[in-house]
Design a protein around this motif. Structure first.
Motif, PDB file in Angstrom:
ATOM      1  N   LEU A  68       1.162  -3.086  10.628  1.00 44.45           N
ATOM      2  CA  LEU A  68       0.909  -1.814   9.935  1.00 44.45           C
ATOM      3  C   LEU A  68       1.959  -0.777  10.311  1.00 44.45           C
ATOM      4  CD1 LEU A  68      -2.579  -0.057   9.717  1.00 44.45           C
ATOM      5  CD2 LEU A  68      -0.468   1.220  10.006  1.00 44.45           C
ATOM      6  N   TYR A  69       2.249  -0.660  11.607  1.00 40.36           N
ATOM      7  CA  TYR A  69       3.189   0.364  12.072  1.00 40.36           C
ATOM      8  C   TYR A  69       4.599   0.104  11.548  1.00 40.36           C
ATOM      9  CZ  TYR A  69       5.969   3.324  15.125  1.00 40.36           C
ATOM     10  OH  TYR A  69       6.861   4.259  15.612  1.00 40.36           O
ATOM     11  N   ILE A  70       5.018  -1.167  11.555  1.00 41.85           N
ATOM     12  CA  ILE A  70       6.358  -1.478  11.048  1.00 41.85           C
ATOM     13  C   ILE A  70       6.455  -1.133   9.567  1.00 41.85           C
ATOM     14  CG2 ILE A  70       8.010  -3.329  10.616  1.00 41.85           C
ATOM     15  CD1 ILE A  70       6.970  -4.715  13.129  1.00 41.85           C
ATOM     16  N   ALA A  71       5.413  -1.455   8.811  1.00 40.14           N
ATOM     17  CA  ALA A  71       5.408  -1.104   7.383  1.00 40.14           C
ATOM     18  C   ALA A  71       5.443   0.408   7.201  1.00 40.14           C
ATOM     19  CB  ALA A  71       4.167  -1.694   6.715  1.00 40.14           C
ATOM     20  N   TYR A  72       4.729   1.131   8.054  1.00 41.38           N
ATOM     21  CA  TYR A  72       4.721   2.599   7.979  1.00 41.38           C
ATOM     22  C   TYR A  72       6.121   3.166   8.212  1.00 41.38           C
ATOM     23  CZ  TYR A  72       4.188   7.343   9.812  1.00 41.38           C
ATOM     24  OH  TYR A  72       4.340   8.681  10.077  1.00 41.38           O
ATOM     25  N   TRP A  80       0.834  -1.210   0.000  1.00 40.73           N
ATOM     26  CA  TRP A  80       0.000   0.000   0.000  1.00 40.73           C
ATOM     27  C   TRP A  80       0.863   1.252   0.000  1.00 40.73           C
ATOM     28  CZ3 TRP A  80      -2.296   3.112   4.349  1.00 40.73           C
ATOM     29  CH2 TRP A  80      -3.448   3.793   3.960  1.00 40.73           C
ATOM     30  N   PHE A  81       1.834   1.306   0.912  1.00 43.30           N
ATOM     31  CA  PHE A  81       2.695   2.485   1.020  1.00 43.30           C
ATOM     32  C   PHE A  81       3.578   2.649  -0.218  1.00 43.30           C
ATOM     33  CE2 PHE A  81       2.177   1.840   5.770  1.00 43.30           C
ATOM     34  CZ  PHE A  81       1.398   2.970   5.950  1.00 43.30           C
ATOM     35  N   LYS A 129      10.559   6.287   7.447  1.00 40.61           N
ATOM     36  CA  LYS A 129      12.006   6.154   7.245  1.00 40.61           C
ATOM     37  C   LYS A 129      12.245   5.139   6.120  1.00 40.61           C
ATOM     38  CE  LYS A 129      13.045   7.088  12.128  1.00 40.61           C
ATOM     39  NZ  LYS A 129      13.680   6.540  13.372  1.00 40.61           N
ATOM     40  N   PRO A 130      12.052   5.544   4.897  1.00 40.89           N
ATOM     41  CA  PRO A 130      12.029   4.594   3.782  1.00 40.89           C
ATOM     42  C   PRO A 130      13.337   3.865   3.524  1.00 40.89           C
ATOM     43  CG  PRO A 130      11.978   6.865   2.985  1.00 40.89           C
ATOM     44  CD  PRO A 130      11.791   6.943   4.457  1.00 40.89           C
ATOM     45  N   ARG A 131      14.429   4.299   4.102  1.00 39.41           N
ATOM     46  CA  ARG A 131      15.697   3.602   3.893  1.00 39.41           C
ATOM     47  C   ARG A 131      15.946   2.514   4.930  1.00 39.41           C
ATOM     48  NH1 ARG A 131      19.922   8.525   2.316  1.00 39.41           N
ATOM     49  NH2 ARG A 131      18.715   9.305   0.511  1.00 39.41           N
ATOM     50  N   THR A 132      15.056   2.395   5.898  1.00 39.11           N
ATOM     51  CA  THR A 132      15.252   1.428   6.979  1.00 39.11           C
ATOM     52  C   THR A 132      15.256  -0.004   6.456  1.00 39.11           C
ATOM     53  OG1 THR A 132      14.116   2.943   8.493  1.00 39.11           O
ATOM     54  CG2 THR A 132      14.390   0.661   9.214  1.00 39.11           C
TER      55      THR A 132
END
Length: 673
Positions: free
Chosen positions: A557-561, A435-436, A567-570
């Motif tokens: 959900l939170y981990i995916a967020y 989704w994200f 923090k998209p580089r995580t």
């Protein structure tokens, strides 16, 4: 409604197959689509009327559609007949309802494809065989539908047969399913030997009136049926065909992975619950296979980049949930999840098709992002599907998945429950990851200004993905744009069902009436496992377990967020810290490579060396060559008689006459003595 009309449910899709298959090439596309849609709409309306009939007070629990004797041999008679009970009715609703919506969507999605008539021919054929499978009154007639959907899926998956990857995917699906079908065949042989019949009623009544029958031959039959179900419903170890089935058009993915073929195994196990209840060992195997498949496929789904492959592994995982439910005796929960899964998984695949349509056939999520404002209807409808499959209340998937976890817990299989719970969190993670990455963040795609709003994607095929090309007659520049209404309509309907579909199974602990449970009581209420589970649970326990599952889903959900939006580089950094583990999961645990090394390659070598070299070349060809050489040698001797010399012929005639006289004279004297 007269029972004679019930035959129209499977016959109309077959009629659509015949019409489009014979003259569809010469018909306008509008006529081809009209034939296909009418052939699926009328059965859906008949099924709707059946719901009204069978829900009425005093209605019969089973409707028999009498048929003619099909096979009659000494000691065995099999009728070509259909039976409609409450379980059949739910399956009919799923197949005809969701199937019709997929047909409507296909009118837009495939509008400019070559082989348009061929696609709808195969689609109607698929519907026909699936309806035969569901309606069948006997194991043998079910097997006809079982094999038929295998054939139709081969044709649909390999629709783009000029692509090697699509042709290979079709063959892979067909061959892997033959392994499971072999188990089904052996089970039928044992059933005939033990019961003298293949009719469901006869076999299940014989088991019911003999309470002392447990294990033994019943376990053998059940395990062989499990092998068949594992093939059709893509469970370990026969799940490998389903992810590759993404090579077919997106509507095919929705049809196979939501409403039809993959549900056949679940339906067969539920239909045979009387048999499975007498074999705790077989039920345990079903539960273990389901739990293992659910978490295994979820692991792979977390790292896939192709949007359709994420949904494919999600399907394998969700089918594992259904197997898990049947394995703990919660058949109603398994069928409930089958129902809700048909809604949200069909929605997710069709919405993914809308995304692919908007992006010129791009399926890599790394090349998406920021699409929620560009294709808002697709975004909101797909959002409903994501929340539903993730088990967030009050979406449909929450109620069905929670019921499975609750039944697993109170059955005493705490490890099975824990695996299901962890899988629920993983499901939430990879679906919100999808989704994200698709709808949020910066845009990673390239604008295709040569696109045009012609009502659907125009697909050619290069490499492994479908690629849209512009119609040369049009020069409108639209770039990324929303799908046409003929594709969005089914999305909206399925989105609504993904929200409210779970209300039919709200348990009493949450203030509901468990409508689907009561509806299926005539089919499943007598199972001992169900009775034991009912007495073991409590309202507080059910609410507590539901709370735990929701918390786990929210954690996913939170981990995916955090990983893909905040923090998209995580995620990339984490993969870099554990490169070996990441490669292992990204490469699907190398299962295909292992199968190839241990099974496929040895079989190929055996076929080429022994069957091809020894049997075919030496024995078959050698015996033929020897026979030919012998014939030529004999003829070379015999033809010497035909010299063309009259004196030679007269000599041979004299010798023959003398031989006849000698036989007549001396032969008679020898005979007299």
């Amino acid at each position: 409604m007269p029972s004679d009309y019930f035959w129209l449910i499977p016959l109309l899709p077959f009629a659509g197959f015949l019409i489009n298959g014979t003259v569809g090439r010469k018909l306008p596309r509008s006529v081809v689509s009209a034939v296909a849609l009418v052939a699926t709409l009328i059965p859906a309306l008949i099924v709707s009327n059946l719901w009204i009939i069978m829900k009425a007070a005093g209605a019969p629990e089973v409707l028999q559609v009498a048929g003619q004797p099909w096979i009659q041999i000494t000691g065995l008679t099999i009728n070509f007949a259909f039976t409609i009970d409450h379980l059949t009715l739910i399956m009919l609703g799923v197949v005809t309802g969701v199937g019709f919506l997929i047909h409507v969507y296909s009118v837009g999605y495939m509008a400019h494809e070559e082989g348009y008539w061929r696609f709808f021919t195969y689609l109607n054929l698929f519907m026909f065989f699936m309806l035969v499978l569901v309606l069948a009154e006997s194991f043998l007639l079910m097997f006809v539908g079982w094999e038929g959907v295998g054939l139709a899926s081969y044709l649909l998956i390999g629709f783009y047969f000029k692509k090697d990857s699509a042709a290979n995917a079709g063959k892979k699906a067909f061959i892997v399913n033959r392994i499971g079908d072999f188990g089904f065949l052996l089970a039928m042989f044992l059933i005939v030997r033990e019961f003298g019949s293949l009719d469901f009623t006869h076999v299940f009544n014989a088991i019911s009136v003999n309470p002392e029958w447990h294990g033994g031959i019943l376990t053998a039959i059940a395990l062989l049926l499990v092998l068949g179900a594992a093939g059709k419903s893509a469970q370990i170890p026969l799940y490998v065909w389903l992810p590759d089935a993404m090579e077919g058009p997106t509507p095919v993915s929705a049809l196979i992975h939501a409403a039809t073929m993959v549900t056949a195994g679940i339906y067969m196990v539920a239909r045979c619950h009387t048999l499975f209840d007498r074999s705790p060992y077989a039920l345990g195997i079903v539960a273990i296979i389901g739990a293992a498949t659910a978490i295994f496929a979820a692991c792979i789904g977390m790292v896939q980049h192709d949007i359709k492959r994420v949904l494919a592994y999600s399907t394998v995982s969700q089918l594992g949930y259904m197997f898990l439910a049947c394995g703990v005796g919660a058949y109603t929960a398994g069928i409930f999840h089958l129902l809700t899964h048909a809604f949200f998984k069909a929605l997710l695949f069709l919405a993914a098709g809308s995304v692919i349509h908007a992006l010129s056939g791009e399926q890599d999520m790394r090349k998406m992002g920021g699409l929620r404002k560009r294709i808002p209807i697709t975004f909101w409808t797909m959002t409903m599907g994501v929340f539903a499959i993730s088990g967030i209340p009050p979406w449909a998937g929450f109620f069905s998945k929670d019921e499975i976890l609750y039944q697993a817990y109170i059955s005493g299989n705490k490890l099975i429950w824990l695996v299901g719970l962890v899988t629920a969190g993983m499901t939430s993670f990879y679906m919100f990851r999808l989704w994200f990455k698709t709808f949020f963040g910066p845009e990673h795609f390239e604008e295709h200004t040569d696109l045009h709003d012609h009502g659907a994607a125009v697909h050619t095929h290069s490499g492994s993905h479908a690629v849209m090309v512009a119609d040369p007659e049009e020069n409108h520049a639209h770039g990324v744009h929303e799908s046409p209404s003929v594709m969005l309509g089914p999305l909206v309907i399925l989105a609504i069902l993904s929200v409210i579909g779970g209300l039919v199974g709200v348990p009493a602990a949450m203030g509901g009436h468990d409508e689907i449970g009561h509806f299926l009581d005539p089919v499943f209420a007598t199972t001992a496992t169900a009775e034991a589970a009912t007495t073991a649970g409590s309202r507080g326990m059910e609410l507590g377990l539901a709370t735990v599952s929701v918390v786990v889903a929210l954690i996913g959900l939170y981990i995916a967020y955090v990983f893909y939006l905040r923090k998209p580089r995580t995620a990339a950094a984490l993969a870099g810290r554990f490169p070996a583990l990441y490669r292992l999961v990204e490469n699907k645990f190398y299962v295909d490579e292992i199968y190839s090394a241990l099974i496929v390659t040895p079989l190929q070598m055996f076929s080429r060396i022994f069957l091809g070299g020894l049997v075919d070349a030496l024995i078959v060809n050698g015996s033929g060559a020897a026979a030919g050489a012998g014939t030529r040698g004999l003829s070379s001797l015999v033809r010497r008689v035909q010299s063309g010399n009259i004196r030679s012929y007269a000599g041979w005639l004299a010798i023959g006459a003398a031989a006849v006289l000698l036989v007549m004279i001396f032969g008679r004297s020898i005979w007299m003595h």
